[in-house]
Write a protein that holds these residues in place. Structure first.
Motif, PDB file in Angstrom:
ATOM      1  N   TRP A 125    -128.925  74.768  19.659  1.00 52.61           N
ATOM      2  CA  TRP A 125    -128.124  74.591  20.880  1.00 52.61           C
ATOM      3  C   TRP A 125    -127.455  75.895  21.304  1.00 52.61           C
ATOM      4  O   TRP A 125    -127.238  76.119  22.490  1.00 52.61           O
ATOM      5  N   VAL A 134    -129.744  73.199  26.497  1.00 53.22           N
ATOM      6  CA  VAL A 134    -129.960  71.822  26.070  1.00 53.22           C
ATOM      7  C   VAL A 134    -131.414  71.744  25.595  1.00 53.22           C
ATOM      8  O   VAL A 134    -132.332  71.903  26.395  1.00 53.22           O
ATOM      9  N   TYR A 252    -118.216  74.417  25.090  1.00 57.18           N
ATOM     10  CA  TYR A 252    -119.241  73.535  25.641  1.00 57.18           C
ATOM     11  C   TYR A 252    -120.052  74.288  26.689  1.00 57.18           C
ATOM     12  O   TYR A 252    -119.652  75.373  27.137  1.00 57.18           O
ATOM     13  N   TYR A 264    -121.773  69.087  26.777  1.00 53.61           N
ATOM     14  CA  TYR A 264    -122.514  69.387  25.549  1.00 53.61           C
ATOM     15  C   TYR A 264    -121.661  70.375  24.761  1.00 53.61           C
ATOM     16  O   TYR A 264    -121.631  71.559  25.059  1.00 53.61           O
ATOM     17  N   TYR A 274    -127.393  65.572  18.554  1.00 48.45           N
ATOM     18  CA  TYR A 274    -126.717  65.825  19.841  1.00 48.45           C
ATOM     19  C   TYR A 274    -125.212  65.954  19.594  1.00 48.45           C
ATOM     20  O   TYR A 274    -124.702  65.458  18.575  1.00 48.45           O
ATOM     21  N   PRO A 275    -124.488  66.571  20.542  1.00 49.80           N
ATOM     22  CA  PRO A 275    -123.027  66.602  20.407  1.00 49.80           C
ATOM     23  C   PRO A 275    -122.494  65.172  20.241  1.00 49.80           C
ATOM     24  O   PRO A 275    -122.969  64.257  20.926  1.00 49.80           O
TER      25      PRO A 275
END
Ligand code: AMP
Ligand code: MG
Length: 350
Positions: A125, A134, A252, A264, A274-275
């Motif tokens: 990420w 992403v 983020y 994110y 994923y977050p």
């Protein structure tokens, strides 16, 4: 000399003695600000020359810990562990061993919600880099097979750490600052410091009370300060405590947020890659130990208010608050009355 003269001299002598005595033990305020562990660090100590000297010692200690635990310094213990994944065990410093061992205890306690082997996902990420993105779910799935804290092998006698699969990696970003803050507090206390404020990003430790005998008032960062215009949403009054916060506001992907409204951020759910989306924006832990508070602030954020606070309720001498996306503030048992909400948009959940 008459009696009056003698007493005048005696008085003058006593006065000078008192004054110099005061000056020698006079307590001043000393400050140090610097950048380390990816954050601005701020120390304030009250005391004599020893206290001032302790500032330098504390700074050196923080740099030492960073040099051992950073993922971006190639010679660090952590980098060497990661480079040797699937190859061989790596001997590390006691500091690093202690922090990794503690992290694995929390991994076990949370059934892997807290997992320092998250590093392949963190890298994918790149949230903390200049080029975050992403990823596709295929990329995530591929990396997720490398995330498993049970594949970290510790050898207590040899002080070695081994990651069993090539491509694995560890990241102590959720816990190393807490350890560093505990070490700084220890250095200050050993130097006889009775009052100090240690601020390392979201990690605060206060030593003693304030020099005027009142409690330290710690502002808790408003997780939506860019919208509310307020820096803090609540205040906690504490003495001799660590106060550690985590949240989706720290780091983020800004442009993805502006396009999609999805944040994110940098705290990942090891189950999905994923977050974490547990309905929270921010968490704060209050404890006597900063390393535990650091791990737990990340943990409660991942687990969510319900599960997270239930877990903290089982721990001795630890309190927590969790702020949901609808600005409700949830707390551990008996903690609500210790929190002063300063921004009316936030409400204590009943
Ligand atoms: P904190 O700011 O203390 O909540 O820690 C966030 C940092 O911990 C991230 O920048 C990552 O380096 C790391 N991290 C992210 N997700 C996890 C996780 N599930 N378990 C352990 N560490 C994590
Ligand atoms: Mg943390």
């Amino acid at each position: 000399m008459n009696k009056k003269g003698i007493s005048a001299i005696l008085l003058a002598f006593l006065f000078t003695f008192f004054l110099t005595g005061c000056l020698q033990s006079s307590s001043g305020e000393y400050k140090k600000e610097f950048f380390a562990l990816n954050t601005i660090i701020d120390f304030t100590v009250y005391g004599d020359k020893r206290a001032e000297k302790a500032l330098e010692k504390a700074l050196a200690r923080v740099n030492e810990i960073e040099n051992r635990m950073s993922t971006t310094i190639p010679e660090s213990d952590v980098s060497r562990i990661n480079q040797n994944a699937g190859k061989q065990p790596v001997k590390v410093h006691d500091d690093t061993f202690f922090v990794i061992k503690k992290a694995l205890e929390y991994a076990k306690l949370t059934d892997g919600a807290f997992d320092i082997t998250i590093y392949p996902i963190v890298q994918l990420w790149g949230i903390t880099t200049d080029h975050p993105k992403v990823p596709t779910w295929q990329e995530i799935a591929q990396r997720l097979s490398l995330v498993d804290y049970r594949q970290v092998r510790l050898n207590e006698q040899e002080k070695t750490v081994y990651l069993t699969k090539e491509g694995m990696g560890i990241d102590l970003g959720a816990i190393a600052k807490g350890y560093a803050a505990d070490e700084v507090a220890r250095i200050f206390r050993e130097a006889g410091v009775k009052h100090a404020l240690i601020n390392m990003g979201g990690n605060v430790v206060v030593v003693g009370d304030k020099p005027n005998g009142t409690s330290w008032r710690i502002g808790i960062r408003d997780p939506r300060s860019e919208e509310t215009g307020e820096q803090h949403f609540a205040v906690l009054e504490v003495q001799d405590r660590a106060v550690v916060s985590s949240g989706d506001y720290e780091r983020y992907i800004k442009d993805a947020y502006e396009k999609t409204g999805i944040r994110y951020h940098h705290i990942f759910d090891p189950k999905t890659g994923y977050p974490a989306r547990s309905g929270l924006m921010a968490t704060t832990i209050v404890s006597s130990s900063s390393i535990d508070a650091d791990a737990l602030s990340t943990i409660v954020f991942i687990l969510g208010a319900d599960k997270g606070l239930k877990l903290v309720n089982t721990l001795k001498d630890v309190q927590a608050l969790a702020v949901s996306t609808d600005k409700q503030v949830y707390t551990t048992d008996g903690f609500a009355n210790r929190i002063k909400i300063s921004n009316g948009e936030y409400k204590l959940a009943s």
